[in-house]
Design a protein around this motif. Structure first.
Motif: not given
Length: 201
Positions: A126-149
């Motif tokens: 998904l990032f192979d168009t980057e000039r320096n593609p990442p060696k690894a990715c962080i996968i985040v399983a969302i537990e909660e989210l909200f907009l902050h004022c």
């Protein structure tokens, strides 16, 4: 006095009410997805097994963090200094917090969840168009989210032209590190440092 428990804390502060009390979501919806898609910058917070905390800035083109589905985000681990503080912490505890920002927008998006590290091709591609593609990715399983004022950004005037400092009025990274580490390494100008960094972006 030092505040030592939540009862003392609530003697100082009211309880949240209205939208602040109920705004927590447990998955992405159209506005959160749009926020992530427009954001070129985020701070990620992690903790190790000894409860030592770390906060790390991450950036890229708007949408550099990918939305895999309404419960999952993918963060590229872009080329850095190889300290690996954040991803080492994730390996130990899996906890992560994120604060997404959009230049010119005073509101932010906060996301908390569990994280893992992957070098699977299906994610890296998904990032192979980057000039320096990442060696690894962080996968985040969302537990909660909200907009902050907007209050913190309004107080700081972070995006305001009048709040900007001329870079020449602040020490270079090399100057600061020489002082902090009590070294006497050759100093590069700010322009030389920027040119060096550009190769790794």
């Amino acid at each position: 006095m030092n505040v030592k428990n939540t009862e003392q804390l609530r003697e100082l502060y009211d309880y949240p009410s209205g939208r602040a009390k109920i705004k927590t979501l447990f998955e992405l919806e159209k506005h959160a997805i749009n926020f992530v898609a427009k954001s070129p910058f985020a701070v990620i917070s992690t903790v190790n097994k000894d409860y030592k905390l770390d906060a790390s800035p991450r950036g890229g083109a708007p949408g550099f963090v990918k939305v895999l589905d309404n419960k999952t985000l993918l963060i590229p681990d872009a080329k850095g200094n190889n300290r690996l503080d954040s991803i080492s912490n994730i390996l130990e505890t899996q906890h992560i917090g994120m604060l997404f920002m959009i230049p010119g927008v005073d509101e932010t998006l906060r996301v908390n969840g569990k994280a893992s590290i992957s070098d699977e091709a299906k994610y890296l591609n998904l990032f192979d168009t980057e000039r320096n593609p990442p060696k690894a990715c962080i996968i985040v399983a969302i537990e909660e989210l909200f907009l902050h004022c907007a209050k913190a950004f309004m107080r700081s005037q972070l995006w305001s032209e009048v709040a900007k400092m001329e870079r020449s009025q602040f020490p270079t990274m090399g100057q600061m590190l020489n002082d902090q580490l009590k070294t006497n390494n050759p100093l590069e100008t700010q322009e030389e440092m920027v040119a060096r960094y550009q190769k790794d972006l």
